[in-house]
Design a protein around this motif. Structure first.
Motif, PDB file in Angstrom:
ATOM      1  N   LEU A   4       0.835  -1.196   0.000  1.00 42.09           N
ATOM      2  CA  LEU A   4       0.000   0.000   0.000  1.00 42.09           C
ATOM      3  C   LEU A   4       0.874   1.251   0.000  1.00 42.09           C
ATOM      4  O   LEU A   4       0.603   2.202  -0.733  1.00 42.09           O
ATOM      5  N   GLN A   5       1.949   1.244   0.780  1.00 43.30           N
ATOM      6  CA  GLN A   5       2.826   2.412   0.852  1.00 43.30           C
ATOM      7  C   GLN A   5       3.498   2.676  -0.489  1.00 43.30           C
ATOM      8  O   GLN A   5       3.594   3.817  -0.936  1.00 43.30           O
ATOM      9  N   GLU A   6       3.951   1.622  -1.168  1.00 38.25           N
ATOM     10  CA  GLU A   6       4.584   1.793  -2.480  1.00 38.25           C
ATOM     11  C   GLU A   6       3.600   2.378  -3.497  1.00 38.25           C
ATOM     12  O   GLU A   6       3.948   3.268  -4.269  1.00 38.25           O
ATOM     13  N   ILE A   7       2.360   1.873  -3.467  1.00 41.48           N
ATOM     14  CA  ILE A   7       1.338   2.391  -4.383  1.00 41.48           C
ATOM     15  C   ILE A   7       1.016   3.839  -4.038  1.00 41.48           C
ATOM     16  O   ILE A   7       0.898   4.689  -4.921  1.00 41.48           O
ATOM     17  N   THR A   8       0.879   4.132  -2.751  1.00 43.09           N
ATOM     18  CA  THR A   8       0.601   5.507  -2.320  1.00 43.09           C
ATOM     19  C   THR A   8       1.710   6.446  -2.784  1.00 43.09           C
ATOM     20  O   THR A   8       1.435   7.547  -3.272  1.00 43.09           O
ATOM     21  N   ASP A   9       2.959   6.012  -2.670  1.00 45.80           N
ATOM     22  CA  ASP A   9       4.087   6.833  -3.118  1.00 45.80           C
ATOM     23  C   ASP A   9       4.016   7.086  -4.623  1.00 45.80           C
ATOM     24  O   ASP A   9       4.280   8.198  -5.089  1.00 45.80           O
ATOM     25  N   VAL A  11       1.282   7.118  -6.426  1.00 44.73           N
ATOM     26  CA  VAL A  11       0.161   8.043  -6.641  1.00 44.73           C
ATOM     27  C   VAL A  11       0.613   9.468  -6.316  1.00 44.73           C
ATOM     28  O   VAL A  11       0.326  10.402  -7.064  1.00 44.73           O
ATOM     29  N   LYS A  12       1.347   9.638  -5.205  1.00 44.66           N
ATOM     30  CA  LYS A  12       1.838  10.973  -4.829  1.00 44.66           C
ATOM     31  C   LYS A  12       2.701  11.563  -5.932  1.00 44.66           C
ATOM     32  O   LYS A  12       2.577  12.741  -6.259  1.00 44.66           O
ATOM     33  N   GLN A  13       3.573  10.746  -6.509  1.00 53.59           N
ATOM     34  CA  GLN A  13       4.429  11.220  -7.599  1.00 53.59           C
ATOM     35  C   GLN A  13       3.594  11.604  -8.817  1.00 53.59           C
ATOM     36  O   GLN A  13       3.843  12.611  -9.454  1.00 53.59           O
ATOM     37  N   ALA A  14       2.609  10.788  -9.150  1.00 52.19           N
ATOM     38  CA  ALA A  14       1.760  11.050 -10.315  1.00 52.19           C
ATOM     39  C   ALA A  14       0.922  12.301 -10.114  1.00 52.19           C
ATOM     40  O   ALA A  14       0.738  13.096 -11.043  1.00 52.19           O
ATOM     41  N   VAL A  15       0.420  12.505  -8.895  1.00 53.01           N
ATOM     42  CA  VAL A  15      -0.439  13.659  -8.589  1.00 53.01           C
ATOM     43  C   VAL A  15       0.366  14.954  -8.573  1.00 53.01           C
ATOM     44  O   VAL A  15      -0.090  15.975  -9.076  1.00 53.01           O
ATOM     45  N   GLY A  16       1.559  14.901  -8.011  1.00 54.92           N
ATOM     46  CA  GLY A  16       2.377  16.115  -7.895  1.00 54.92           C
ATOM     47  C   GLY A  16       1.689  17.132  -7.013  1.00 54.92           C
ATOM     48  O   GLY A  16       1.166  16.801  -5.948  1.00 54.92           O
ATOM     49  N   THR A  17       1.623  18.378  -7.478  1.00 59.29           N
ATOM     50  CA  THR A  17       1.014  19.432  -6.669  1.00 59.29           C
ATOM     51  C   THR A  17      -0.490  19.526  -6.875  1.00 59.29           C
ATOM     52  O   THR A  17      -1.179  20.182  -6.110  1.00 59.29           O
ATOM     53  N   ASP A  18      -1.013  18.867  -7.933  1.00 56.26           N
ATOM     54  CA  ASP A  18      -2.455  18.908  -8.190  1.00 56.26           C
ATOM     55  C   ASP A  18      -2.842  17.737  -9.079  1.00 56.26           C
ATOM     56  O   ASP A  18      -2.266  17.543 -10.149  1.00 56.26           O
ATOM     57  N   SER A  19      -3.832  16.971  -8.639  1.00 53.98           N
ATOM     58  CA  SER A  19      -4.278  15.797  -9.393  1.00 53.98           C
ATOM     59  C   SER A  19      -4.916  16.182 -10.725  1.00 53.98           C
ATOM     60  O   SER A  19      -4.979  15.374 -11.642  1.00 53.98           O
ATOM     61  N   GLY A  20      -5.421  17.417 -10.814  1.00 54.45           N
ATOM     62  CA  GLY A  20      -6.097  17.852 -12.025  1.00 54.45           C
ATOM     63  C   GLY A  20      -7.515  17.314 -12.140  1.00 54.45           C
ATOM     64  O   GLY A  20      -8.203  17.570 -13.112  1.00 54.45           O
ATOM     65  N   LEU A  21      -7.963  16.561 -11.130  1.00 49.93           N
ATOM     66  CA  LEU A  21      -9.293  15.959 -11.188  1.00 49.93           C
ATOM     67  C   LEU A  21     -10.405  16.959 -10.898  1.00 49.93           C
ATOM     68  O   LEU A  21     -11.513  16.838 -11.402  1.00 49.93           O
ATOM     69  N   GLY A  22     -10.115  17.935 -10.027  1.00 54.65           N
ATOM     70  CA  GLY A  22     -11.146  18.892  -9.650  1.00 54.65           C
ATOM     71  C   GLY A  22     -12.151  18.328  -8.656  1.00 54.65           C
ATOM     72  O   GLY A  22     -13.076  19.016  -8.242  1.00 54.65           O
ATOM     73  N   VAL A  42      -2.372  13.517  -1.054  1.00 54.51           N
ATOM     74  CA  VAL A  42      -2.605  12.073  -1.149  1.00 54.51           C
ATOM     75  C   VAL A  42      -2.343  11.480   0.226  1.00 54.51           C
ATOM     76  O   VAL A  42      -1.303  11.725   0.828  1.00 54.51           O
ATOM     77  N   SER A  43      -3.321  10.718   0.735  1.00 58.22           N
ATOM     78  CA  SER A  43      -3.173  10.103   2.060  1.00 58.22           C
ATOM     79  C   SER A  43      -3.780   8.713   2.043  1.00 58.22           C
ATOM     80  O   SER A  43      -4.375   8.288   1.051  1.00 58.22           O
ATOM     81  N   ASN A  44      -3.628   8.032   3.147  1.00 60.20           N
ATOM     82  CA  ASN A  44      -4.257   6.719   3.322  1.00 60.20           C
ATOM     83  C   ASN A  44      -5.438   6.815   4.272  1.00 60.20           C
ATOM     84  O   ASN A  44      -5.872   5.815   4.852  1.00 60.20           O
ATOM     85  N   ASP A  45      -5.992   8.032   4.399  1.00 55.79           N
ATOM     86  CA  ASP A  45      -7.133   8.258   5.281  1.00 55.79           C
ATOM     87  C   ASP A  45      -8.431   7.793   4.630  1.00 55.79           C
ATOM     88  O   ASP A  45      -8.631   7.959   3.427  1.00 55.79           O
ATOM     89  N   ASP A  46      -9.319   7.259   5.452  1.00 51.88           N
ATOM     90  CA  ASP A  46     -10.652   6.857   4.996  1.00 51.88           C
ATOM     91  C   ASP A  46     -11.577   8.053   5.193  1.00 51.88           C
ATOM     92  O   ASP A  46     -12.392   8.084   6.096  1.00 51.88           O
ATOM     93  N   LEU A  97      -3.723  10.118 -15.118  1.00 56.82           N
ATOM     94  CA  LEU A  97      -3.084   9.887 -13.824  1.00 56.82           C
ATOM     95  C   LEU A  97      -2.506   8.477 -13.758  1.00 56.82           C
ATOM     96  O   LEU A  97      -1.382   8.276 -13.325  1.00 56.82           O
ATOM     97  N   PHE A  98      -3.286   7.474 -14.228  1.00 51.76           N
ATOM     98  CA  PHE A  98      -2.799   6.099 -14.244  1.00 51.76           C
ATOM     99  C   PHE A  98      -1.563   5.954 -15.130  1.00 51.76           C
ATOM    100  O   PHE A  98      -0.639   5.219 -14.807  1.00 51.76           O
ATOM    101  N   ALA A  99      -1.554   6.663 -16.248  1.00 52.53           N
ATOM    102  CA  ALA A  99      -0.411   6.588 -17.153  1.00 52.53           C
ATOM    103  C   ALA A  99       0.862   7.073 -16.456  1.00 52.53           C
ATOM    104  O   ALA A  99       1.933   6.511 -16.653  1.00 52.53           O
ATOM    105  N   LYS A 100       0.718   8.091 -15.603  1.00 50.93           N
ATOM    106  CA  LYS A 100       1.877   8.610 -14.862  1.00 50.93           C
ATOM    107  C   LYS A 100       2.334   7.619 -13.793  1.00 50.93           C
ATOM    108  O   LYS A 100       3.496   7.623 -13.406  1.00 50.93           O
ATOM    109  N   MET A 101       1.404   6.787 -13.293  1.00 50.96           N
ATOM    110  CA  MET A 101       1.739   5.832 -12.224  1.00 50.96           C
ATOM    111  C   MET A 101       2.484   4.615 -12.758  1.00 50.96           C
ATOM    112  O   MET A 101       3.188   3.954 -12.023  1.00 50.96           O
ATOM    113  N   ALA A 102       2.308   4.294 -14.025  1.00 49.72           N
ATOM    114  CA  ALA A 102       2.860   3.059 -14.592  1.00 49.72           C
ATOM    115  C   ALA A 102       4.375   3.047 -14.570  1.00 49.72           C
ATOM    116  O   ALA A 102       5.040   4.023 -14.528  1.00 49.72           O
TER     117      ALA A 102
END
Length: 102
Positions: A4-9, A11-22, A42-46, A97-102
């Motif tokens: 989970l931590q590796e995936i979260t990391d 995602v954080k890299q892919a998101v950067g300063t803004d996910s762009g999702l709105g 980006v967090s692991n909070d529910d 976003l997924f493309a940046k995570m790959a």
């Protein structure tokens, strides 16, 4: 398999300063934790999110690698969405976003 931590990391890299999702997005990883994206945070909070995607960690990894199509995952029940309309409107941005995570 990635943790989970590796995936979260990733995602954080892919998101950067803004996910762009709105909108805020939460991955509910079916007992393996959560990944919450809100703007550049980006967090692991529910926490509540505009869109919750319920998917196993393994299936999320496959989607990120392009091995599992989101539509097929949804149709086969491997992916559940809290708001189909919102998911459809965000799909191009989530693909980027997924493309940046790959």
């Amino acid at each position: 398999m990635a943790t989970l931590q590796e995936i979260t990391d990733r995602v954080k890299q892919a998101v950067g300063t803004d996910s762009g999702l709105g909108k805020s997005l939460k991955f509910d990883l079916k007992g393996d934790g959560f990944i919450h994206i809100d703007g550049g945070e980006v967090s692991n909070d529910d926490k509540p999110a505009d869109l919750t995607m319920t998917i196993s960690l393994a299936d999320l990894l496959e989607m990120g690698q392009g091995k599992l199509d989101a539509t097929m995952a949804f149709m086969s029940g491997r992916l559940k969405l809290s708001d189909m309309g919102l998911a459809m409107s965000l799909q191009p941005k989530m693909s980027a976003l997924f493309a940046k995570m790959a």
